[in-house]
Design a protein around this motif. Structure first.
Motif, mmCIF file in Angstrom:
data_model
loop_
_atom_site.group_PDB
_atom_site.id
_atom_site.type_symbol
_atom_site.label_atom_id
_atom_site.label_comp_id
_atom_site.label_asym_id
_atom_site.label_seq_id
_atom_site.Cartn_x
_atom_site.Cartn_y
_atom_site.Cartn_z
ATOM 1 N N GLU A 24 78.148 -17.209 93.889
ATOM 2 C CA GLU A 24 79.133 -16.474 93.112
ATOM 3 C C GLU A 24 79.032 -16.944 91.668
ATOM 4 O OE1 GLU A 24 81.113 -14.075 94.288
ATOM 5 O OE2 GLU A 24 80.307 -14.292 96.333
ATOM 6 N N ILE A 25 79.196 -16.007 90.734
ATOM 7 C CA ILE A 25 78.962 -16.357 89.321
ATOM 8 C C ILE A 25 79.988 -17.346 88.787
ATOM 9 C CG2 ILE A 25 80.320 -14.521 88.229
ATOM 10 C CD1 ILE A 25 77.775 -14.151 86.364
ATOM 11 N N ASP A 26 81.148 -17.405 89.428
ATOM 12 C CA ASP A 26 82.167 -18.360 88.997
ATOM 13 C C ASP A 26 82.026 -19.703 89.711
ATOM 14 O OD1 ASP A 26 83.401 -16.625 87.200
ATOM 15 O OD2 ASP A 26 84.597 -15.675 88.785
ATOM 16 N N ARG A 27 81.034 -19.819 90.580
ATOM 17 C CA ARG A 27 80.848 -21.078 91.307
ATOM 18 C C ARG A 27 79.361 -21.456 91.281
ATOM 19 N NH1 ARG A 27 83.719 -20.467 97.023
ATOM 20 N NH2 ARG A 27 83.196 -22.710 97.039
ATOM 21 N N LEU A 28 78.800 -21.439 90.096
ATOM 22 C CA LEU A 28 77.377 -21.726 89.956
ATOM 23 C C LEU A 28 77.122 -23.242 89.964
ATOM 24 C CD1 LEU A 28 76.452 -19.169 87.154
ATOM 25 C CD2 LEU A 28 76.119 -18.937 89.634
ATOM 26 N N PRO A 29 76.021 -23.645 90.526
ATOM 27 C CA PRO A 29 75.690 -25.094 90.517
ATOM 28 C C PRO A 29 75.232 -25.528 89.118
ATOM 29 C CG PRO A 29 73.878 -23.840 91.474
ATOM 30 C CD PRO A 29 74.983 -22.856 91.245
ATOM 31 N N LYS A 30 75.361 -26.755 88.869
ATOM 32 C CA LYS A 30 74.873 -27.302 87.599
ATOM 33 C C LYS A 30 73.381 -27.515 87.709
ATOM 34 C CE LYS A 30 75.603 -30.948 84.201
ATOM 35 N NZ LYS A 30 76.355 -32.186 83.860
ATOM 36 N N LEU A 31 72.674 -26.958 86.721
ATOM 37 C CA LEU A 31 71.218 -27.017 86.781
ATOM 38 C C LEU A 31 70.684 -28.227 86.036
ATOM 39 C CD1 LEU A 31 70.330 -23.242 86.183
ATOM 40 C CD2 LEU A 31 70.917 -24.423 88.320
ATOM 41 N N ASP A 32 69.598 -28.720 86.553
ATOM 42 C CA ASP A 32 68.910 -29.844 85.899
ATOM 43 C C ASP A 32 68.151 -29.271 84.708
ATOM 44 O OD1 ASP A 32 67.316 -31.934 85.086
ATOM 45 O OD2 ASP A 32 66.691 -32.474 87.140
ATOM 46 N N ARG A 33 68.472 -29.770 83.509
ATOM 47 C CA ARG A 33 67.876 -29.214 82.295
ATOM 48 C C ARG A 33 66.382 -29.483 82.195
ATOM 49 N NH1 ARG A 33 70.525 -32.055 77.227
ATOM 50 N NH2 ARG A 33 72.400 -31.556 78.419
ATOM 51 N N ASN A 34 65.903 -30.421 82.980
ATOM 52 C CA ASN A 34 64.492 -30.784 82.888
ATOM 53 C C ASN A 34 63.623 -30.094 83.956
ATOM 54 O OD1 ASN A 34 64.894 -32.650 80.708
ATOM 55 N ND2 ASN A 34 65.758 -34.099 82.216
ATOM 56 N N ARG A 35 64.238 -29.241 84.702
ATOM 57 C CA ARG A 35 63.493 -28.522 85.749
ATOM 58 C C ARG A 35 63.493 -27.019 85.464
ATOM 59 N NH1 ARG A 35 65.633 -29.521 91.521
ATOM 60 N NH2 ARG A 35 63.938 -28.003 91.838
ATOM 61 N N LYS A 36 62.497 -26.360 86.021
ATOM 62 C CA LYS A 36 62.449 -24.889 85.924
ATOM 63 C C LYS A 36 63.280 -24.297 87.063
ATOM 64 C CE LYS A 36 57.813 -24.882 83.894
ATOM 65 N NZ LYS A 36 56.403 -24.420 84.068
ATOM 66 N N HIS A 37 64.156 -23.399 86.675
ATOM 67 C CA HIS A 37 65.053 -22.778 87.682
ATOM 68 C C HIS A 37 64.894 -21.254 87.566
ATOM 69 C CE1 HIS A 37 67.076 -26.625 88.309
ATOM 70 N NE2 HIS A 37 67.090 -26.784 86.969
ATOM 71 N N PRO A 38 64.221 -20.598 88.526
ATOM 72 C CA PRO A 38 64.152 -19.134 88.488
ATOM 73 C C PRO A 38 65.538 -18.523 88.745
ATOM 74 C CG PRO A 38 63.180 -19.981 90.539
ATOM 75 C CD PRO A 38 63.467 -21.164 89.671
ATOM 76 N N VAL A 39 65.946 -17.594 87.865
ATOM 77 C CA VAL A 39 67.248 -16.952 87.969
ATOM 78 C C VAL A 39 67.025 -15.455 88.093
ATOM 79 C CG1 VAL A 39 69.477 -16.559 86.855
ATOM 80 C CG2 VAL A 39 68.285 -18.771 86.566
#
Length: 223
Positions: A208-223
């Motif tokens: 859910e867009i209001d419950r997004l996980p915190k992403l690691d800034r040093n990793r690539k995260h496909p969205v």
């Protein structure tokens, strides 16, 4: 005097029976050893014969084939031996060749001596049998139509349910927004939230867009 009274009473009884015999609305006759000895006018009317054409003749002439003749003789006398009278449905053959349906009842004149003769009554039930056949055919056709309509209704219900299921199914459209790029993507998330998006798939999982996980800034995260 007493003898004359008895004779007169007997004649009165014979006249009464003769009157019933002549005026009965059903066919009445007497057979001896299956030979026609007496028939009333109704029998003649049913068969289309004159009385003199019937008297003294074998009852075989009344039936369209030997099987009907034998069946009536066997079944009628079987019932007479068990119950004192016999009733069967059979077919008669008119003089003009028409085959008609007959309900016939027979009772021996002397239950202890069948050779004394058997009285029979005959009722033409041809119209009744035709009506029963037509009614049976109508009921069969009605059942067939009801079954066909039932199948159509069930098919329509299944189609309607399938349509409702299709309309209520969840449709998910996916499009890549971030590919091969590092970072927390906070600005992107705020922008998508403002545009009305309610879910995002990140790293292969839907959130859910209001419950997004915190992403690691040093990793690539496909969205």
């Amino acid at each position: 005097t007493e003898r004359r009274l008895m004779e007169e009473a007997l004649r009165n009884k014979e006249r009464m029976l003769s009157s019933v015999f002549r005026s009965a609305p059903t066919g009445i006759g007497v057979v001896v050893n299956r030979t026609l000895m007496m028939v009333n006018e109704k029998v003649c009317e049913i068969l289309g014969y004159r009385q003199e054409e019937l008297l003294g003749q074998s009852a075989r002439m009344l039936y369209p084939d030997e099987a009907d003749f034998l069946y009536v003789g066997t079944e009628k006398y079987r019932q007479i031996s068990e119950k004192g009278t016999g009733t069967v449905e059979t077919r008669w053959l008119r003089k003009d060749g028409q085959i008609i349906d007959i309900l016939m009842s027979s009772t021996p004149i002397n239950p202890l001596d069948l050779t004394a003769g058997v009285t029979f009554s005959a009722l033409d039930i041809t119209e009744r049998k035709q009506y029963e056949a037509e009614l049976s055919a109508f009921n069969h056709e009605l059942e067939r139509r009801v079954e066909a309509q039932t199948r159509d209704v069930l098919a329509s219900e299944r189609l309607a349910q399938a349509t409702l299921d299709a309309l209520s199914a969840r449709v998910v459209i996916l499009a890549p927004l971030v590919v091969g790029r590092k970072g927390e993507q906070l600005g992107l998330f705020d922008e998508l939230r403002a545009q009305g998006f309610v879910r995002l798939r990140i790293d292969g999982e839907v959130h859910e867009i209001d419950r997004l996980p915190k992403l690691d800034r040093n990793r690539k995260h496909p969205v």
